[in-house]
Design an enzyme around this catalytic site. Structure first.
Site, PDB file in Angstrom:
ATOM      1  N   TRP A  88       0.818  -1.226   0.000  1.00 59.89           N
ATOM      2  CA  TRP A  88       0.000   0.000   0.000  1.00 59.89           C
ATOM      3  C   TRP A  88       0.847   1.268   0.000  1.00 59.89           C
ATOM      4  CZ3 TRP A  88      -4.394  -0.102  -2.108  1.00 59.89           C
ATOM      5  CH2 TRP A  88      -5.187  -1.242  -2.023  1.00 59.89           C
ATOM      6  N   ASP A 109      -0.935   6.697   6.593  1.00 58.18           N
ATOM      7  CA  ASP A 109      -2.102   5.959   6.105  1.00 58.18           C
ATOM      8  C   ASP A 109      -2.468   4.906   7.156  1.00 58.18           C
ATOM      9  OD1 ASP A 109      -3.895   4.251   4.933  1.00 58.18           O
ATOM     10  OD2 ASP A 109      -2.611   3.671   3.248  1.00 58.18           O
ATOM     11  N   LYS A 150     -12.359  -1.098   7.246  1.00 54.49           N
ATOM     12  CA  LYS A 150     -11.781  -2.099   8.150  1.00 54.49           C
ATOM     13  C   LYS A 150     -12.303  -1.872   9.569  1.00 54.49           C
ATOM     14  CE  LYS A 150      -8.302  -1.762   4.812  1.00 54.49           C
ATOM     15  NZ  LYS A 150      -8.679  -2.803   3.899  1.00 54.49           N
TER      16      LYS A 150
HETATM   17  N1  PMP Z   1      -4.257   1.870   2.292  1.00 55.02           N
HETATM   18  C1  PMP Z   1      -4.321   0.698   2.958  1.00 55.02           C
HETATM   19  C2  PMP Z   1      -3.368   0.450   4.091  1.00 55.02           C
HETATM   20  C3  PMP Z   1      -5.276  -0.264   2.602  1.00 55.02           C
HETATM   21  O1  PMP Z   1      -5.345  -1.417   3.248  1.00 55.02           O
HETATM   22  C4  PMP Z   1      -6.163   0.025   1.537  1.00 55.02           C
HETATM   23  C5  PMP Z   1      -7.241  -0.957   1.110  1.00 55.02           C
HETATM   24  N2  PMP Z   1      -7.181  -2.200   1.550  1.00 55.02           N
HETATM   25  C6  PMP Z   1      -6.029   1.238   0.861  1.00 55.02           C
HETATM   26  C7  PMP Z   1      -5.085   2.145   1.281  1.00 55.02           C
HETATM   27  C8  PMP Z   1      -6.932   1.582  -0.297  1.00 55.02           C
HETATM   28  O2  PMP Z   1      -8.212   1.777   0.174  1.00 55.02           O
HETATM   29  P1  PMP Z   1      -9.456   1.915  -0.828  1.00 55.02           P
HETATM   30  O3  PMP Z   1      -9.667   0.575  -1.439  1.00 55.02           O
HETATM   31  O4  PMP Z   1     -10.558   2.359   0.086  1.00 55.02           O
HETATM   32  O5  PMP Z   1      -9.095   2.945  -1.829  1.00 55.02           O
END
Ligand code: PMP
Length: 370
Positions: free
Chosen positions: A101, A178, A202
């Protein structure tokens, strides 16, 4: 059969929250309709929004000089919003990467400026570890630094708080994190960050919503060219209602925050999260059949990836687990194997059911192929 959902996100929500939402679906507060059918500008909805903000402020002990924003676009929306709002003319940032991520975040930021990537992971005796904060390279003249405290796919968590605290003379950097998959799972000192963001799916509520906690001093950086829907300054000024916000998601987030307060707040939920993850990692470590490749210092309490000694058994494992009501255990498509996501809503009983199943599976399959 009781079903325990180990999905990484969208993920399990507390049963009590879903039941309340169900009971209120057709007739909310005696209005004869659902909360999702009323105006976001009605006094009833404004009250929900204000209570949601008050509850999260209380839960996370958010200082008064921070704003809480509800935005659209989930976690990835913030991958764009952060550089769009925070880059100044020099457009320089350091992105510390520890997994998939944070790597995606730096790619997006590079569309808008010069985001320099530093990978902070290394192997110690075959286990992945993250360098301590003190060794993170910080150049002069950065608009901000960015990292991801919990890598959802890789199961790597950074528990250390940034060392550049406001109390230390060295903190002259804007710190962005994040927190998508670890927010509300453990106590943190919000003042150690300038901007915290999280996709909701989450530990907060339904996907699509994003939560942003931002030091008010940063709001003035958002320039006019930033699309209004992503503009922190406009969002703060309009109380997260520049356009129609995701009202039902905000309502559910409020219910989740209230549920957390009823559980005793973050300190209490953190204790449970430590207990749950310790049980699962202990089971993995004591087995000759399952393994996890993250160093104990950086093992995620929320996402526990593990592999079977023989990947040919993966499908049987998943099928048998599903038959037992243990669902969503398939690892992320990019890494394979298994992953058990054990967010706040997962009770200890769910983890116990999983480890009981893993032990049985090991006993019945340990002679199969190796
Ligand atoms: N950052 C992290 C740490 C994630 O786990 C996720 C999604 N699993 C995201 C960003 C992206 O999130 P989204 O799918 O809501 O765009």
């Amino acid at each position: 059969m009781i079903v325990y959902n180990f999905c990484a996100g969208p993920a399990m929500l507390p049963k009590a929250v879903l039941k309340k939402a169900q009971a209120e679906l057709l007739d909310w507060q005696g209005l004869g309709c659902s909360v999702m059918e009323i105006s976001h500008r009605s006094k009833e909805f404004i009250a929900v929004y204000e209570q949601a903000i008050a509850s999260i402020k209380k839960l996370m002990n958010i200082p008064d000089n921070y704003s809480v924003l509800f935005m659209h676009g989930g976690g990835r929306g913030q991958f764009s919003a952060v550089p769009l709002n925070l880059f100044t003319e020099r457009a320089m940032a350091n992105y510390f990467t520890t997994g998939s991520w944070s790597s995606s975040a730096v790619q997006e930021a590079n569309k808008f400026g010069n985001a320099k990537e530093y990978n902070l992971t290394y192997l110690e005796n075959g286990l992945t570890r993250v360098k301590p904060f003190i060794e993170w390279p910080i150049n002069e003249h950065l608009d901000y630094v960015h990292y991801c405290p919990n890598e959802t796919v890789d199961g790597i968590e950074i528990f250390e708080q940034p060392v550049f605290t406001p109390h230390s003379a060295t903190r002259n950097h804007t710190i962005v994190a994040d927190f998508s998959s670890t927010i509300l799972s453990r106590e943190i000192n919000v003042a150690d960050y300038d901007l915290i963001y999280a996709g909701a799916q989450k530990n907060i509520g339904p996907s699509g919503l994003s939560l942003v906690i931002v030091n008010n001093a940063l709001l003035k950086r958002s320039q006019n060219h930033v699309p209004s829907i992503m503009n922190y300054s406009i969002t703060a000024e309009k109380g997260s209602m520049f356009n129609t916000p995701p009202t039902y998601a905000i309502y559910l987030a409020k219910l989740v925050f209230d549920w957390l307060l009823e559980q005793g707040g973050i300190k209490a939920i953190e204790k449970k999260n430590i207990q749950k993850s310790a049980l699962l990692y202990k089971t993995i470590d004591q087995s000759k059949f399952f393994s996890n490749s993250v160093h104990p210092n950086n093992r995620s309490r929320m996402n526990v990836p593990f592999t079977l000694k023989d990947p040919k058994l993966d499908d049987v494992f998943l099928t048998k687990a599903t038959e037992r009501g243990l669902v969503g255990l398939k690892g992320h498509r990019s890494v394979g194997g298994m992953r058990a996501s054990i967010y706040n809503a997962m009770p200890l009983e769910g983890v116990q059911a999983l480890v009981d199943f893993m032990k049985e599976f090991e006993t019945s399959h340990s002679n199969s192929t190796f």
